[in-house]
Design an enzyme around this catalytic site. Structure first.
Site, mmCIF file in Angstrom:
data_model
loop_
_atom_site.group_PDB
_atom_site.id
_atom_site.type_symbol
_atom_site.label_atom_id
_atom_site.label_comp_id
_atom_site.label_asym_id
_atom_site.label_seq_id
_atom_site.Cartn_x
_atom_site.Cartn_y
_atom_site.Cartn_z
ATOM 1 N N SER A 1 -4.887 -11.758 3.082
ATOM 2 C CA SER A 1 -6.119 -12.449 3.484
ATOM 3 C C SER A 1 -5.897 -13.685 4.363
ATOM 4 C CB SER A 1 -6.966 -12.788 2.250
ATOM 5 O OG SER A 1 -7.319 -11.605 1.557
ATOM 6 N N GLU B 1 0.835 -1.214 0.000
ATOM 7 C CA GLU B 1 0.000 0.000 0.000
ATOM 8 C C GLU B 1 0.867 1.260 0.000
ATOM 9 O OE1 GLU B 1 -2.445 -1.150 3.305
ATOM 10 O OE2 GLU B 1 -3.415 -2.654 2.041
#
Ligand code: PGA
Length: 255
Positions: free
Chosen positions: A213, A97
């Site tokens: 995840s 990110e």
């Protein structure tokens, strides 16, 4: 031989009151954990308070980002020395990110890493390919370049203090996890790259986390693989119950 790490990356979540409640709860719920290394990475604003609560616990505190200089005219930035002074032991560098939204390059990651290694902090260096790169068969090339450029100039001794995190961008926050086979394949490849540059011993010792995840449902399968030494967990680390569940599964795997 390599300990397992469960690291929670809170990203831009939790105001102080929420961070305090989480840390108090985590401290109580991890009293019986003996082997798993636990790291929580709150936002900068909660680092000191979370450290204060967790200082006598098994959990350590890490930051999510760092500047490459020790101090100076860099409005809005935070140095490794400041992170250290808040009680942190770790810092994430080069999260996808940061690369995606803030333009961080491998060269910047390298600059940050070199500076962090002058402090007592353990850097967690993130690498990983995008979906497009995977689909066009570029995964290994991307990983090789990210690793080479991020670790430029590092000595074997410095590498001993580095933790790596393989985080395929397509698996971050998407609910799509790499299969344990897909993850293990890349982890093995990373370990091989480390072996060819730094030698067998470094490759045997370096901890490589998987991120993307990870959740209570899939962590056992992922962490059972030989080359996966832990998880860097975003979404599922925000809730104490699910974070502790993953810590317990990991503890169980070690025993
Ligand atoms: P996720 O994030 O677990 O929410 O996919 C992982 C990370 O970005 O470190």
């Amino acid at each position: 031989m390599r300990t397992k790490i469960i690291a929670g990356n809170w990203k831009m979540n939790k105001v102080a009151a929420e961070a305090i409640a989480f840390a108090r709860d985590l401290k109580v719920k991890t009293l019986n954990i003996r082997k798993t290394e636990i790291i929580v990475c709150p936002p900068f604003t909660a680092l000191a308070i979370v450290h204060d609560i967790l200082k006598d616990s098994r959990a350590e505190v890490g930051a999510q980002n760092v500047h490459f200089a020790a101090s100076g005219a860099y409005t809005g930035e935070i140095s490794a020395e400041m992170i250290e002074s808040a009680g942190c032991r770790h810092v994430i560098i080069g999260h996808s990110e940061r690369r995606q939204y803030f333009g961080e390059t491998n060269q910047l990651v390298n600059q940050k890493l070199i500076h962090v290694l002058t402090t007592s902090l353990t850097p967690i260096v993130c690498i990983g390919e995008t979906l497009e790169q995977r689909q066009s068969g570029q995964t290994e090339n991307v990983i090789r370049t990210q690793l080479e450029e991020s670790l430029t100039g590092l000595t074997t001794d410095q590498l001993k203090r580095v933790v790596l995190a393989y985080e395929p961008v397509w698996a971050i926050g998407t609910g799509v996890t790499a299969t344990p086979e897909q993850a293990e394949e890349v982890h093995k490849f990373i370990r091989e790259l480390i072996r060819s540059r730094f030698g067998q011993k470094s490759s045997d010792l370096i901890q490589i986390l998987y991120g993307g995840s990870v959740k209570p449902d899939n962590i056992r399968d992922l962490l059972s693989r030989t080359d996966i030494d832990g998880g860097l967990i975003g979404g599922a680390s925000l809730n104490v119950a699910s974070f502790v569940e993953m810590i317990k599964i990991t503890e169980d795997l070690i025993n």
